[in-house]
Design a protein around this motif. Structure first.
Motif: not given
Length: 424
Positions: A132-136, A260-263, A267-272
């Motif tokens: 997820q971090k790499a994609n972001a 903004i959306g990528s940032a 950092r935002f890692r919700p379960r869903r």
């Protein structure tokens, strides 16, 4: 991040900067050269998308058969030659719609192999828990290029003409080519099946997951409207908002929204995660409607920031969901079906933009299309799997098979799944 991931990021960053020049140069060249701006621009954009659709499924098959970076190198080489040809056409004052469409076919045909290959390569470059971090990070980089590139492109094209923009984009493909050639990681590749069997196996992976099928079908309606919008907003910018400079500033605002959306995605890692992304996607309708009301450059730029923030966060959620829930052996083919389903309606929308705006007017058509964006995005949430899919932080179960190429000692090995989880 690993060395190979940094190479991909550098190569793609330079390529994305070049693409910003292409976007501005194409609109300026076509609209200023002909008296049929919306019609010619719509045909060129439709040609691009139709070619991508024709080749994407085959690109997905070969991305799963060959080392993906090799596919990317060949694709970049072809796109360099085609884009250089477009630059030469406009520099020589010999614009012909048929010639532009022919070069577009060559470039888009190569691009249809590049995208599935890159989708297959990305998850191999970092450990599963960092995907997820790499994609972001890639999304953030693309968005940052969207801020810096279009404003610079608008100034450059206004000062030196469209051929300069096309030339810069051509050089950027060479940079991407070199970076891809230096990537050392190797993907596991097993025995090949007949092409039709491999194609249908990718579709079976999609049908077995309700969230995946629902999002692909919903995206078809979304992109039908978006195909119309992407043509008409360029015409509005050229005719009402100041031309190349307006296109550049609006694209920069879109890039800022993407940053903004990528940032947030970093950092935002919700379960869903997919559910959260789908909640953000309807914000794109704000961007589209801003061209109608209030219709000022400032309002459109604000709408672009809001809309593209939602879109890029959704993109991070979507990419991560695919990588965590689709076996890597099929990821190229599933990604190619993703591109096909997502953009199947785009050329129809591109081609309809001119006739619809002639018949009903630009503002009414944009209003209806903005409503379709909103409805299609919300409809994807109706499927239970879209709301309940949870993150795992691990790759999907994917039996390891012998490598076609020996893995260098310093290349990152493909990580076997540490535990099983239900797909979708």
């Amino acid at each position: 991040m690993t060395r190979d991931f940094r190479l991909l990021a550098v190569g793609q960053g330079l390529s994305w900067l070049g693409n910003a020049f292409q976007t501005v140069a194409l609109a300026v060249a076509v609209v200023n050269t002909t008296g049929r701006g919306a019609h010619d621009l719509g045909i060129v954009m439709a040609t691009n998308i139709l070619t991508l659709l024709a080749g994407t499924l085959f690109g997905g098959i070969w991305a799963d058969r060959l080392q993906p970076q090799r596919v990317m190198v060949v694709s970049d080489l072809i796109r360099f030659a085609a884009t250089a040809g477009i630059a030469a056409m406009f520099a020589g004052g010999g614009y012909h719609l048929a010639g532009l469409c022919a070069l577009t076919v060559v470039s888009a045909g190569a691009g249809s192999f590049f995208s599935p290959a890159m989708s297959s390569l990305k998850p191999l470059l970092v450990p599963a828990e960092e995907r997820q971090k790499a994609n972001a990070t890639l999304s953030l980089l693309q968005s940052a290029c969207g801020v810096a590139g279009p404003a610079t492109a608008g100034i450059t094209v206004a000062a030196f003409g469209a051929p300069a923009g096309f030339s810069i984009n051509a050089v950027s493909f060479l940079a991407s080519l070199v970076a891809a050639a230096l990537i050392r990681v190797r993907a596991p590749r097993g025995p090949r099946s007949p092409m039709l069997a491999e194609l249908t196996s990718g579709w079976r992976e999609i049908r077995s997951r309700d969230w995946l099928l629902a999002n692909l079908l919903g995206a078809t309606a979304y992109h039908l409207a978006n195909g119309v919008i992407l043509v008409l907003v360029l015409v509005v910018a050229m005719e009402r908002l100041g031309g190349a400079h307006a296109i550049g500033w609006i694209a920069a605002a879109e890039g800022l929204g993407g940053v903004i959306g990528s940032a947030i995605g970093m950092r935002f890692r919700p379960r869903r995660l997919l559910f959260a992304g789908l909640l953000a996607l309807p914000l794109m309708s704000v961007w589209a409607f801003a061209y109608v009301w209030p219709g000022t450059l400032a309002a459109i730029m604000i709408g672009a920031v809001i809309g593209y923030a939602g879109l890029l966060f959704y993109d991070v959620a979507w990419d991560t969901s695919l990588q965590e829930n689709v076996p890597h052996r099929a990821l190229g083919r599933v990604s190619s079906w993703d591109y096909l389903a997502s953009f199947l309606a785009m050329p129809v929308g591109n081609a309809l933009a001119g006739p619809l705006s002639d018949r009903f007017g630009i503002d009414p058509v944009l209003t209806v299309c903005a409503a379709v964006l909103l409805i299609a995005a919300i409809a994807m949430l109706a499927v239970r799997g879209s709301r309940r899919l949870t993150r795992t932080g691990a790759p999907a179960p994917d039996p390891l098979v012998p490598l076609l190429d020996p893995t260098p000692a310093d290349a990152m090995p493909v990580e076997p799944p540490r535990h099983h989880h239900p797909a979708g």
